[in-house]
Design an enzyme around this catalytic site. Sequence first.
Site, short mmCIF file in Angstrom:
data_model
loop_
_atom_site.label_atom_id
_atom_site.label_comp_id
_atom_site.label_asym_id
_atom_site.label_seq_id
_atom_site.Cartn_x
_atom_site.Cartn_y
_atom_site.Cartn_z
N SER A 53 0.83 -1.21 0.00
CA SER A 53 0.00 0.00 0.00
C SER A 53 0.87 1.26 0.00
O SER A 53 0.37 2.35 -0.30
CB SER A 53 -0.95 -0.01 1.21
OG SER A 53 -0.22 0.02 2.41
N HIS A 54 2.15 1.14 0.33
CA HIS A 54 3.06 2.28 0.26
C HIS A 54 4.21 2.06 -0.70
O HIS A 54 5.21 2.77 -0.66
CB HIS A 54 3.59 2.62 1.65
CG HIS A 54 2.52 3.17 2.55
ND1 HIS A 54 1.79 2.37 3.38
CD2 HIS A 54 2.04 4.42 2.70
CE1 HIS A 54 0.90 3.11 4.03
NE2 HIS A 54 1.02 4.36 3.63
N ALA A 128 4.15 8.39 2.38
CA ALA A 128 4.84 7.09 2.42
C ALA A 128 4.54 6.37 3.72
O ALA A 128 3.87 6.90 4.61
CB ALA A 128 6.34 7.32 2.29
N ASP A 184 4.47 0.24 12.85
CA ASP A 184 3.98 1.43 12.16
C ASP A 184 2.49 1.22 12.06
O ASP A 184 2.03 0.35 11.33
CB ASP A 184 4.62 1.49 10.77
CG ASP A 184 4.07 2.62 9.89
OD1 ASP A 184 3.19 3.37 10.34
OD2 ASP A 184 4.53 2.72 8.73
N ASP A 194 -4.76 0.97 2.18
CA ASP A 194 -5.42 -0.33 2.15
C ASP A 194 -6.88 -0.22 1.71
O ASP A 194 -7.42 -1.13 1.09
CB ASP A 194 -5.31 -1.02 3.51
CG ASP A 194 -3.89 -1.53 3.77
OD1 ASP A 194 -3.18 -1.82 2.79
OD2 ASP A 194 -3.51 -1.64 4.95
N ARG A 309 4.66 -14.39 15.54
CA ARG A 309 5.23 -13.37 14.65
C ARG A 309 5.28 -12.04 15.36
O ARG A 309 4.28 -11.56 15.90
CB ARG A 309 4.32 -13.26 13.43
CG ARG A 309 5.04 -12.92 12.17
CD ARG A 309 4.10 -13.05 11.00
NE ARG A 309 2.96 -12.15 11.10
CZ ARG A 309 1.86 -12.22 10.36
NH1 ARG A 309 1.76 -13.18 9.46
NH2 ARG A 309 0.89 -11.37 10.50
N ASP A 313 8.08 -8.79 11.43
CA ASP A 313 8.66 -10.05 10.97
C ASP A 313 8.31 -10.35 9.51
O ASP A 313 9.15 -10.80 8.73
CB ASP A 313 8.16 -11.23 11.82
CG ASP A 313 9.04 -11.47 13.05
OD1 ASP A 313 10.01 -10.70 13.23
OD2 ASP A 313 8.75 -12.41 13.81
N ARG A 315 7.60 -8.27 7.18
CA ARG A 315 8.38 -7.39 6.30
C ARG A 315 9.80 -7.90 6.11
O ARG A 315 10.34 -7.89 5.01
CB ARG A 315 8.43 -5.97 6.87
CG ARG A 315 7.18 -5.15 6.68
CD ARG A 315 7.43 -3.65 6.86
NE ARG A 315 8.01 -3.32 8.16
CZ ARG A 315 9.28 -3.06 8.36
NH1 ARG A 315 10.14 -3.07 7.35
NH2 ARG A 315 9.72 -2.79 9.57
#
Lengths: 343, 343
Positions: A53-54, A128, A184, A194, A309, A313, A315
């Site tokens: 989404s970014h 961003a 974040d 999203d 997780r 994680d 990412r």
Amino acid sequence: MSAPHDHASASTLSVEALTRLLETIFLRHGTSAEVARSLATNCASAERDGAHSHGVFRIPGYVSTLNSGWVNGKSVPKVEDVASGFVRVDADNGYAQPALAAARPLLVEKARSAGIAVLAIRNSHHFAALWPDVEPFAEEGLVALSVVNSMTCVVPHGADRPLFGTNPIAFAAPRADGAPIVFDLATSAIAHGDVQIAARKGEKLPVGTGVDSLGQPTCDPKAILEGGALLPFGGHKGSALSMMVELLAAALTGGNFSFEFDWKNHPGAKSPWTGQLLIVIDPSKSAGQSFAERSQELVRQMHGVGLKRLPGDRRHLQRAKSLANGIVLDEQTLAQLRELAGE
Amino acid sequence: MSAPHDHASASTLSVEALTRLLETIFLRHGTSAEVARSLATNCASAERDGAHSHGVFRIPGYVSTLNSGWVNGKSVPKVEDVASGFVRVDADNGYAQPALAAARPLLVEKARSAGIAVLAIRNSHHFAALWPDVEPFAEEGLVALSVVNSMTCVVPHGADRPLFGTNPIAFAAPRADGAPIVFDLATSAIAHGDVQIAARKGEKLPVGTGVDSLGQPTCDPKAILEGGALLPFGGHKGSALSMMVELLAAALTGGNFSFEFDWKNHPGAKSPWTGQLLIVIDPSKSAGQSFAERSQELVRQMHGVGLKRLPGDRRHLQRAKSLANGIVLDEQTLAQLRELAGE
């Protein structure tokens, strides 16, 4: 949201190649070399980490914003050394990332010397993800917290109409045996990007994420985008945090609140013109064991109670994959990017 | 939770009289005069503001904790001046409030000079509401943020068993035409004190607040208190914030995580032995209009979109009432307090 690149035909680019392609796009649409590098690196990092989404999904929005004359693509941030723990930056109506890059060395120096330092960015646009702004501090052993306000699209808890932005909070902390702990989170029930992706894919949203143009609850992303609004996450608590983000990112920096800018004379403008605050702490000033050992212990205990997780994680897994095998883009997206780059 | 004082027979005390009564109780149970004053003022303030879960309801817990030898009622906090923006305090295994009081002048001086300062309290117990720790900074024109970790009773999102404490976040900011903007929110779906009050009153809790001893969702406060656990507010987002509180209040201060202390040799001990972090910012260092004018503008706009009540408004209404008419306590509660005071 998971990968939107589910077309049959796809191409693979290295992270470097994607960064160069995005840099070319930015340059071609009127940014300076510094701004192009900063935005391209940021956007390619998001795509690399699977934060779609970014990622490149944002490029058309950047381009239309630059074309509209709403943002200064050749901004020259003015860094002001205000006090032993306080740095101010006027982002010159440009993006926040080059402003952060310009102020970063002074901010780190102050955090290490004073033990804590704050960076107040104003007159800035943020389009961003926020985690790329905090993660590098944790990689240097520092703890970082950042907030940025955005544009009116969230109804404060107990109100009738939208006022706040999605107003994310990002946090990063080092740990001894692994990548930094990073999160974040939008203080809205769902991130705006999203909602856009769900609308494009024709998907429904979870209950409690938004209202339509009449203020009625809806799960239709299009109804939210067409005159509707989002709700804060977690009821009055998320709403209080969103209010805090307005106060820190706008009132404290000298930037605009999410409801204060008017872009109607700039059709195509997408990036909110607000402010951003970063707080950086040097944990070596704290007492007891090293912070990184302690945060590692917390992670160990979190796994011990069954957590599979950690935030971040997913990412990092995707990052390792992207660095090893490249970034996969569907042909349509890649063709669009190449066209924007004039290739 | 609303007023628990719904008995037919009630008495009224002035705020000063209640503070003196509580001071006597603390002194009689082994605290120093400084500690008694600090805790009595804090607890009476909560009662004055209608924050009953942290008002006189807490006194039996304080007393049993002091009697158990778990906490040092005669603590002498050691304040360390670590850097131009960093103050550390070893609370000497005492309550956090006297530690904050001891470090406060240095913290304010640093915040005004460096623009931002952090106070890291370790080896401390916190058994009170968090807003009384931040509100006074805003009354002096400063912005304050504080976090404190507590004791294992919250299941991290995605885990099976509890690990985090209720880990509140409190924030205060000045505004031009009214009392400071203040909130204090547990990162658990409900505050532990409110679970105790609901259990005592035989009330059910909202869906999504907790699990029983088998990890199954429950709305029964007794099932939560007897081997069950709470959930974070707002799913993975509240859970991430709760993790951040552990990192800031424990890892960064040198205090215990919520799961690290063992009070089994101190029956009656109730107050978690952890740490607390405060960040104080001087908004006069920011650019543009005065912060207080800007925060006032945000409040005006929040009312403009239909918000009836700001966070903290209810407390301030009750405060005004209590200051004018005194604090109403039911006879049973007052008799218990007087007995504890040896009157």
